[in-house]
Scaffold this active site. Structure first.
Site, PDB file in Angstrom:
ATOM      1  N   ARG A 117       0.456  -1.195  -0.214  1.00  0.00           N
ATOM      2  CA  ARG A 117       0.260  -0.010   0.184  1.00  0.00           C
ATOM      3  C   ARG A 117       0.995   1.332  -0.253  1.00  0.00           C
ATOM      4  NH1 ARG A 117      -5.400  -1.386   3.576  1.00  0.00           N
ATOM      5  NH2 ARG A 117      -6.455  -2.092   1.607  1.00  0.00           N
ATOM      6  N   GLN A 122      -0.160   2.256  -6.444  1.00  0.00           N
ATOM      7  CA  GLN A 122      -1.701   2.795  -5.568  1.00  0.00           C
ATOM      8  C   GLN A 122      -2.647   2.179  -6.691  1.00  0.00           C
ATOM      9  OE1 GLN A 122      -2.258   6.293  -3.848  1.00  0.00           O
ATOM     10  NE2 GLN A 122      -3.326   5.937  -2.538  1.00  0.00           N
ATOM     11  N   ASP A 125      -3.844  -1.563  -7.165  1.00  0.00           N
ATOM     12  CA  ASP A 125      -4.092  -2.089  -6.016  1.00  0.00           C
ATOM     13  C   ASP A 125      -5.395  -2.476  -6.125  1.00  0.00           C
ATOM     14  OD1 ASP A 125      -4.870  -2.451  -3.315  1.00  0.00           O
ATOM     15  OD2 ASP A 125      -4.159  -0.604  -3.135  1.00  0.00           O
ATOM     16  N   SER A 128      -7.957  -2.558  -3.021  1.00  0.00           N
ATOM     17  CA  SER A 128      -8.524  -1.150  -3.412  1.00  0.00           C
ATOM     18  C   SER A 128      -9.803  -1.005  -4.201  1.00  0.00           C
ATOM     19  CB  SER A 128      -7.354   0.839  -3.258  1.00  0.00           C
ATOM     20  OG  SER A 128      -7.319  -0.018  -2.052  1.00  0.00           O
ATOM     21  N   TYR A 223      -3.384  -1.460   7.252  1.00  0.00           N
ATOM     22  CA  TYR A 223      -3.876  -2.247   7.728  1.00  0.00           C
ATOM     23  C   TYR A 223      -4.159  -1.658   9.026  1.00  0.00           C
ATOM     24  CZ  TYR A 223      -3.512  -4.946   3.204  1.00  0.00           C
ATOM     25  OH  TYR A 223      -3.815  -4.808   1.487  1.00  0.00           O
TER      26      TYR A 223
HETATM   27  P1  NAD Z   1      -9.341  -3.165   5.053  1.00  0.00           P
HETATM   28  O1  NAD Z   1     -10.319  -3.887   4.178  1.00  0.00           O
HETATM   29  O2  NAD Z   1      -8.122  -4.104   5.866  1.00  0.00           O
HETATM   30  O3  NAD Z   1     -11.225  -2.724   6.460  1.00  0.00           O
HETATM   31  C1  NAD Z   1     -11.684  -2.318   6.118  1.00  0.00           C
HETATM   32  C2  NAD Z   1     -11.417  -1.040   7.659  1.00  0.00           C
HETATM   33  O4  NAD Z   1     -12.281  -1.700   8.579  1.00  0.00           O
HETATM   34  C3  NAD Z   1     -10.012  -0.870   7.566  1.00  0.00           C
HETATM   35  O5  NAD Z   1     -10.491   0.829   7.646  1.00  0.00           O
HETATM   36  C4  NAD Z   1      -9.779  -1.146   9.214  1.00  0.00           C
HETATM   37  O6  NAD Z   1      -8.884  -0.141   9.633  1.00  0.00           O
HETATM   38  C5  NAD Z   1     -11.622  -1.128   9.825  1.00  0.00           C
HETATM   39  N1  NAD Z   1     -11.779  -2.749  10.650  1.00  0.00           N
HETATM   40  C6  NAD Z   1     -11.402  -2.676  11.329  1.00  0.00           C
HETATM   41  N2  NAD Z   1     -10.798  -3.399  12.660  1.00  0.00           N
HETATM   42  C7  NAD Z   1     -11.956  -2.712  13.341  1.00  0.00           C
HETATM   43  C8  NAD Z   1     -12.850  -2.755  14.473  1.00  0.00           C
HETATM   44  N3  NAD Z   1     -12.340  -3.595  15.007  1.00  0.00           N
HETATM   45  N4  NAD Z   1     -13.434  -1.791  13.750  1.00  0.00           N
HETATM   46  C9  NAD Z   1     -13.562  -0.597  13.742  1.00  0.00           C
HETATM   47  N5  NAD Z   1     -12.943  -1.082  12.088  1.00  0.00           N
HETATM   48  C10 NAD Z   1     -11.723  -1.660  12.065  1.00  0.00           C
HETATM   49  O7  NAD Z   1      -8.631  -2.112   4.492  1.00  0.00           O
HETATM   50  P2  NAD Z   1      -8.795  -0.835   3.322  1.00  0.00           P
HETATM   51  O8  NAD Z   1     -10.146  -0.716   3.239  1.00  0.00           O
HETATM   52  O9  NAD Z   1      -8.423  -2.050   2.339  1.00  0.00           O
HETATM   53  O10 NAD Z   1      -7.357   0.055   3.667  1.00  0.00           O
HETATM   54  C11 NAD Z   1      -7.270   0.480   5.048  1.00  0.00           C
HETATM   55  C12 NAD Z   1      -6.676   2.421   4.487  1.00  0.00           C
HETATM   56  O11 NAD Z   1      -5.652   1.806   3.739  1.00  0.00           O
HETATM   57  C13 NAD Z   1      -7.625   2.857   3.289  1.00  0.00           C
HETATM   58  O12 NAD Z   1      -8.587   4.011   3.400  1.00  0.00           O
HETATM   59  C14 NAD Z   1      -6.442   3.742   2.988  1.00  0.00           C
HETATM   60  O13 NAD Z   1      -5.644   5.189   4.192  1.00  0.00           O
HETATM   61  C15 NAD Z   1      -5.525   3.218   2.894  1.00  0.00           C
HETATM   62  N6  NAD Z   1      -4.724   2.553   1.843  1.00  0.00           N
HETATM   63  C16 NAD Z   1      -3.606   2.485   0.942  1.00  0.00           C
HETATM   64  C17 NAD Z   1      -3.350   2.159  -0.031  1.00  0.00           C
HETATM   65  C18 NAD Z   1      -2.200   2.617  -0.374  1.00  0.00           C
HETATM   66  O14 NAD Z   1      -2.005   4.061  -0.255  1.00  0.00           O
HETATM   67  N7  NAD Z   1      -1.748   2.330  -1.787  1.00  0.00           N
HETATM   68  C19 NAD Z   1      -3.933   1.608  -0.810  1.00  0.00           C
HETATM   69  C20 NAD Z   1      -4.954   0.803   0.200  1.00  0.00           C
HETATM   70  C21 NAD Z   1      -5.938   1.095   0.855  1.00  0.00           C
END
Ligand code: NAD
Length: 354
Positions: A117, A122, A125, A128, A223
């Site tokens: 990530r 990006q 990905d 995402s 994550y």
């Molecule tokens: P994910 O699918 O692994 O999880 C979804 C969401 O659930 C996350 O925001 C996580 O924090 C949340 N979560 C986990 N346990 C929880 C709990 N007990 N209660 C409430 N929420 C909980 O994650 P995702 O959506 O793929 O990505 C999370 C973040 O990572 C994104 O918002 C972004 O900022 C970052 N990201 C960055 C890149 C990049 O820079 N290339 C790519 C993908 C994601």
């Protein structure tokens, strides 16, 4: 050199959007595609010279790069050229045995769900891209099932209050769900455990529900990390307090390589208003809702509960376009002057290689 695309069985998305055909040609790569690969996405790619349709066995044996969304049988893997690159989504963090299985073959295997990530990665990905489509579609699905409006309505026959949407997990899917629900006029509250998420939620006009004491995630590569039992119990209680007023709950909370945290208990569902809707996007990893069943829509004490982690497939044309772009951008870093080129210093290739 050729890139060969195999048709998925569990995944009907098409990995070759029409706009990409010219781009592959531009980097000196010819496309071999399995018959029928474009049908579900409604892409008319058969009219392009840059695509040759072929049988699976020809694709496997004649391609320098092979893409398959499904895992392949040992017989099929044995047909891939020793010098080739095989690209798939193998979830090694959920299925560790896959690493030993793939190491038996001479070709290089890349799992796109392992792409780091980082800013540079990006555009490749896939997780995402699919999460974003799923978050949008989850709100539309819930709105369709809800026997109520989402926005406030003032009519000659009286006023209707806006619906309340609770989003649990404000990552890629959750933020898209928040934005979509806000655009449709709902009032939105959201939970997350990552420190960065509060500002993101608030910037979309939703209320962030803070539960004190979340475990630090700063070294987890974007994550979330697993929370203590005590934290989860406090979070369950906060969810329960809000669920009684919520019309829609969309859950997206995931932990990579671990079961999803159970945040909406059975008794919480039973406290919700009849006619309300829960969409559990985490159902394939055990679900955030205690009563959801992956791949099924059930009704529990008047609440419709949809267990579906593949909602991106319900908007198959645009999810196929995003998938195609992600794959092309990834392939583009392994091809140089029309030849396969594996640069082991490239962090994206090194981290996604099995
Ligand atoms: P994910 O699918 O692994 O999880 C979804 C969401 O659930 C996350 O925001 C996580 O924090 C949340 N979560 C986990 N346990 C929880 C709990 N007990 N209660 C409430 N929420 C909980 O994650 P995702 O959506 O793929 O990505 C999370 C973040 O990572 C994104 O918002 C972004 O900022 C970052 N990201 C960055 C890149 C990049 O820079 N290339 C790519 C993908 C994601």
């Amino acid at each position: 050199m050729n890139i060969g695309f195999l048709k998925g069985t569990s995944d009907a998305k098409c990995p070759i959007a029409p706009d990409l055909i010219r781009k592959y040609d531009g980097i000196g790569v010819k496309i071999l595609a399995e018959h029928g690969i474009q049908e579900a996405a409604h892409f008319d790619i058969s009219k392009y010279d840059g695509v040759e349709f072929a049988e699976r066995s020809k694709i496997l044996s004649d391609s320098e790069i092979v893409y398959s969304s499904d895992p392949l049988s040992p017989e099929e893997l044995a047909q891939i050229k020793p010098e080739a690159h095989f690209i798939s989504l193998l979830e090694p963090y959920n299925k560790p045995e896959v690493v030993a299985q793939m190491e038996k073959y001479p070709f290089k295997t890349f799992s796109m769900d392992m792409i780091p990530r980082t800013t540079l990665a990006q555009s490749m990905d896939v997780l995402s891209s699919m999460a974003s489509v799923a978050g949008y579609k989850a709100v539309l699905k819930a709105a369709e099932m809800l026997p109520r409006y989402l926005p406030m309505m003032i009519t000659a026959a009286g006023s209707i209050k806006p619906s309340k949407v609770l989003v649990i997990g404000a990552g890629v899917a959750g933020l898209q769900a928040i934005a979509t629900a806000r655009r449709l006029g709902a009032m939105v509250e959201a939970f997350d455990v990552r420190a960065a998420s509060k500002e993101e939620v608030e910037s979309l006009g939703a209320k962030f529900v803070e539960v004190e004491g979340a475990a630090d995630d700063k070294d987890a590569g974007g994550y979330a990390v697993q929370q203590s039992e005590e934290f989860i119990q406090r979070q369950q209680a906060e969810v329960q307090k809000r669920a009684a007023n919520a019309d829609i709950i969309i859950t997206t909370a995931q932990l990579r390589g671990r079961p999803a945290p159970k945040l909406v208990l059975k008794e919480t569902v039973e406290k919700m208003k009849s006619g309300s809707v829960i969409i559990d996007l985490a159902s394939s990893t055990g679900g955030n809702c205690e009563v959801s069943i992956d791949g099924e829509t059930i009704v529990h004490s008047g609440v419709t509960v949809v267990g579906n982690s593949s909602l991106a497939d319900h908007m198959i044309q645009d999810s196929s376009i995003l998938l195609s772009n992600n794959i092309f951008n990834f392939v583009n870093i392994m091809v140089k002057d029309g030849q396969l080129h594996y640069d082991e210093d490239n962090e994206i290739l090194a981290k996604s290689k099995i």
